[in-house]
Structures are given as structure tokens and as C-alpha cells.
Design a protein around this motif. Structure first.
Motif, short mmCIF file in Angstrom:
data_model
loop_
_atom_site.label_atom_id
_atom_site.label_comp_id
_atom_site.label_asym_id
_atom_site.label_seq_id
_atom_site.Cartn_x
_atom_site.Cartn_y
_atom_site.Cartn_z
N GLU A 50 1.20 -1.51 -0.10
CA GLU A 50 0.24 0.14 -0.14
C GLU A 50 0.58 1.12 -0.07
OE1 GLU A 50 -2.32 -3.09 1.00
OE2 GLU A 50 -0.71 -2.72 2.21
N VAL A 51 2.24 1.07 0.09
CA VAL A 51 3.22 2.42 -0.09
C VAL A 51 2.65 2.64 -1.39
CG1 VAL A 51 5.02 1.32 -0.58
CG2 VAL A 51 5.44 3.28 0.18
N GLU A 52 2.85 2.01 -2.37
CA GLU A 52 2.35 3.12 -3.37
C GLU A 52 1.65 3.72 -3.83
OE1 GLU A 52 4.11 0.86 -7.88
OE2 GLU A 52 3.69 -0.66 -6.60
N ASP A 53 -0.21 3.47 -2.77
CA ASP A 53 -1.03 3.66 -3.33
C ASP A 53 -0.61 4.94 -2.21
OD1 ASP A 53 -2.25 1.17 -4.55
OD2 ASP A 53 -2.60 0.30 -2.67
N VAL A 54 -0.62 4.70 -1.25
CA VAL A 54 -0.08 6.31 -0.48
C VAL A 54 0.91 7.44 -0.86
CG1 VAL A 54 0.22 7.48 1.45
CG2 VAL A 54 -1.17 4.65 1.71
N MET A 55 1.98 6.58 -1.18
CA MET A 55 3.19 8.19 -1.47
C MET A 55 3.74 7.51 -2.92
SD MET A 55 3.62 8.99 1.21
CE MET A 55 5.22 9.82 1.31
N GLY A 56 3.52 6.69 -3.48
CA GLY A 56 3.98 6.53 -5.12
C GLY A 56 5.42 5.92 -5.15
N TYR A 57 5.78 5.03 -3.98
CA TYR A 57 7.11 4.64 -4.00
C TYR A 57 6.52 3.00 -4.20
CZ TYR A 57 9.02 9.03 -2.58
OH TYR A 57 8.82 10.71 -2.72
N HIS A 58 7.53 2.12 -4.62
CA HIS A 58 7.58 0.71 -4.83
C HIS A 58 7.95 0.36 -3.45
CE1 HIS A 58 8.47 -3.35 -5.95
NE2 HIS A 58 7.34 -3.41 -6.37
N PRO A 59 7.24 -1.09 -3.13
CA PRO A 59 8.12 -1.07 -1.48
C PRO A 59 9.79 -1.38 -1.87
CG PRO A 59 5.92 -2.00 -2.07
CD PRO A 59 6.24 -1.58 -3.05
N SER A 60 10.50 -1.87 -2.67
CA SER A 60 11.47 -2.24 -2.79
C SER A 60 12.26 -1.21 -3.16
CB SER A 60 12.20 -2.72 -4.22
OG SER A 60 11.48 -2.07 -5.22
N GLU A 61 12.16 0.11 -2.98
CA GLU A 61 12.86 1.00 -3.09
C GLU A 61 13.01 1.94 -1.94
OE1 GLU A 61 12.01 4.70 -5.55
OE2 GLU A 61 9.88 3.26 -5.43
N PHE A 62 11.62 1.55 -1.15
CA PHE A 62 11.90 2.85 0.77
C PHE A 62 12.79 1.78 1.89
CE2 PHE A 62 8.52 3.78 3.90
CZ PHE A 62 8.62 5.35 3.44
N THR A 63 13.66 2.75 1.78
CA THR A 63 14.34 2.32 3.35
C THR A 63 14.43 3.04 4.16
OG1 THR A 63 16.01 2.86 1.86
CG2 THR A 63 15.96 0.52 1.21
N ILE A 64 15.20 3.33 4.90
CA ILE A 64 14.90 3.84 6.39
C ILE A 64 15.67 4.56 6.48
CG2 ILE A 64 15.97 4.08 8.50
CD1 ILE A 64 15.18 1.85 9.57
N GLN A 65 16.72 5.09 5.19
CA GLN A 65 17.88 5.70 4.49
C GLN A 65 16.79 7.18 3.61
OE1 GLN A 65 18.29 2.70 5.01
NE2 GLN A 65 20.45 3.11 6.76
N PHE A 66 15.87 6.18 2.95
CA PHE A 66 15.06 6.47 1.65
C PHE A 66 14.22 7.55 2.14
CE2 PHE A 66 11.50 6.72 -1.36
CZ PHE A 66 12.58 7.15 -2.40
N MET A 67 13.69 7.06 3.01
CA MET A 67 12.15 7.45 4.63
C MET A 67 12.85 8.95 4.46
SD MET A 67 9.93 6.36 7.28
CE MET A 67 11.44 6.21 8.64
N ASN A 68 13.96 8.86 5.86
CA ASN A 68 14.61 9.82 6.07
C ASN A 68 14.65 10.86 5.67
OD1 ASN A 68 14.45 8.72 8.62
ND2 ASN A 68 16.43 7.94 8.89
N GLY A 69 15.22 11.09 4.22
CA GLY A 69 15.58 11.65 2.98
C GLY A 69 14.67 12.21 2.76
N LYS A 70 13.42 11.74 2.87
CA LYS A 70 12.70 12.30 2.12
C LYS A 70 11.59 13.08 2.86
CE LYS A 70 12.57 10.87 -1.18
NZ LYS A 70 13.19 11.61 -2.96
N ILE A 71 11.70 13.20 4.41
CA ILE A 71 11.51 14.64 5.59
C ILE A 71 11.25 16.01 4.91
CG2 ILE A 71 11.00 15.43 7.74
CD1 ILE A 71 12.76 12.41 8.63
N HIS A 72 10.31 16.73 5.54
CA HIS A 72 10.52 17.68 4.94
C HIS A 72 11.21 18.29 5.63
CE1 HIS A 72 8.93 22.40 4.51
NE2 HIS A 72 8.35 21.61 4.04
N PRO A 73 12.55 19.64 5.21
CA PRO A 73 13.20 20.28 5.91
C PRO A 73 12.87 21.21 6.80
CG PRO A 73 13.57 20.85 3.84
CD PRO A 73 12.58 19.73 4.20
#
Length: 242
Positions: A50-73
Motif C-alpha cells: 500500500e506504500v505505492e498507493d499512499v506515497m507512490g514509491y515501490h516497496p523495494s525502494e522504500f528503506t529507512i535511509q530513503f524515508m528519512n531523506g523524504k522528510i520535509h526540511p
């Protein structure tokens, strides 16, 4: 990094996923996805599709580092403060109470299309070691942009099994305990209202009359000095009233 999905997970892991998907309903208040964190390796053990439906990202690209990098500055300092507060809070708990708290906070994350969504994070500890250190946790992200478009992020610790709850703890020197003003029935109704249920549906689910449901709604509005149900739902999510 390997990533498990509903299609690729081994059968024994699928048994766990069935349990987690049922437990996931405990968190749901809108468009959501869930993920399991292995805190020893600091990796996602599983990310739901469901991450793809909510955020547009595929589960395979969703990592902790990737997620932290998407936080609003503007929310990154809050995010770091929350992490420190969470560690401090659980370090002071007796080990038998570590799994009796749900962590809850909101922050803005960038979706794949470049827009920012206000995401409500909720998490519970699934396993910890003899020193109380986290081993695995079940977590959800829910898009609450439609409920909260402005305001600072808020961190809360929601107590379960009779434990007290604490709200807005990152911006205060002392924890502020939530007064348990709502009855058990009112909390049931509020949870269903957050899910988008109408009074008629709630009466059917709880096997009580619609009039009784409406009376409980009015009582909750009166207790919190609120004008309407939308305001009740918004503040319940923002301040962790359930």
C-alpha cells in the motif's frame, strides 16, 4: 538489501503477515501502509504494498535511509528530537511495560510526485531483549493531510492495558499526562468515527441504537468544548485521545 512482499515471503513469514495485517486495523484511520523494522540491522524487514498507493514509491525502494531523506526540511529537527525523546521514554520504563505503549507522531514527507503529505506515524514494539532494547517493531504511516495541514508536529505515547498516555512530549520538559475523560464506549465510537463510519453504521457495529451513538457524540463534544464532529476527529488524531 532484500525485501519481502506478500508474493515473495516464505510461508512461515506469511503466517506472521496475516497476524500483522489484522493488527494493522488497530491503527487505521485513513490511507495507510505498514512496515516492520529490524532494529538490530536498522532495515525494513517488510513494507506493505500500500506504500505505492499512499506515497507512490515501490516497496523495494522504500528503506529507512530513503524515508528519512523524504522528510520535509522544516520537520527534520522535530524528527530528531522525537527520536531522542522516544529512546529516553522507553529507557525509563520497566521492561514489562515496553510493549504496552504505542508511539505516535506526525511529520511531512515528500511523495513521489513531489507533493508533501502530512503523515501520521504509529508504532508498537513487537520484540525487545532482556535489556529492553528494541528488536522488532510494527509501524504504520497514514496520510492525514486532509485533517492537519498546518501546525507543528506532535509526539505522543499512547498507553494500552490501562497505562497512562502522554502527549506533546517533545516540546515540554515534563510529560503531560492525558486525562481519561472519555468512557470506553465513547472511545469505541470515536475510533469508528475516525474510520469514517456514520452513526447508523456505528450503531449496527456496536449493537446499540443510533440515538445512543448520537448522545455519546454530543457528550464528547461537550467534554472537549468542541463545535462539531470534524473538529472532534481532528483533535483526537492530533492529540492522541484514543
Amino acid at each position: 538489501m532484500s525485501r519481502l512482499s506478500n508474493d515473495s515471503a516464505p510461508s512461515f513469514f506469511n503466517l506472521e503477515l496475516d497476524f500483522y495485517m489484522k493488527l494493522w486495523n488497530f491503527f487505521l484511520i485513513g490511507d495507510s501502509y505498514y512496515f516492520i523494522i529490524d532494529h538490530h540491522s536498522l532495515t525494513f524487514e517488510f513494507v506493505s504494498k500500500e506504500v505505492e498507493d499512499v506515497m507512490g514509491y515501490h516497496p523495494s525502494e522504500f528503506t529507512i535511509q530513503f524515508m528519512n531523506g523524504k522528510i520535509h526540511p522544516d520537520d527534520r529537527s522535530w524528527f530528531l528530537a522525537f527520536g531522542n525523546r522516544i529512546g529516553d521514554f522507553f529507557s525509563k520504563l520497566p521492561m514489562e511495560k515496553v510493549m504496552k505503549y504505542k508511539i505516535r507522531f506526525d511529520s511531512r514527507f515528500m511523495k513521489k510526485n513531489g507533493d508533501y503529505a502530512r503523515i501520521l506515524y504509529q508504532g508498537i514494539i513487537l520484540e525487545h531483549d532482556e535489556q529492553g532494547r528494541f528488536l522488532r517493531s510494527l509501524n504504520t504511516h497514514t496520510d492525514i493531510t486532509f485533517l492537519k495541514q498546518e501546525g507543528k508536529p506532535v509526539l505522543s505515547f499512547i498507553g494500552m492495558d490501562g497505562e497512562p498516555s502522554y502527549r506533546d512530549v517533545a516540546s515540554k520538559d515534563l510529560f503531560s499526562e492525558i486525562r481519561e475523560e472519555f468512557t470506553r464506549r465513547e472511545k469505541q465510537i470515536l475510533t469508528l468515527l475516525i474510520e469514517g463510519r456514520l452513526s447508523k453504521e456505528i450503531s449496527s457495529i456496536l449493537k446499540i441504537s443510533k440515538q445512543t451513538v448520537d448522545t455519546h457524540r454530543k457528550n464528547m463534544l461537550h467534554k472537549k468544548n468542541l463545535k462539531n464532529t470534524s473538529e472532534l476527529i481532528g483533535k483526537a488524531i492530533r492529540y492522541g485521545w484514543i
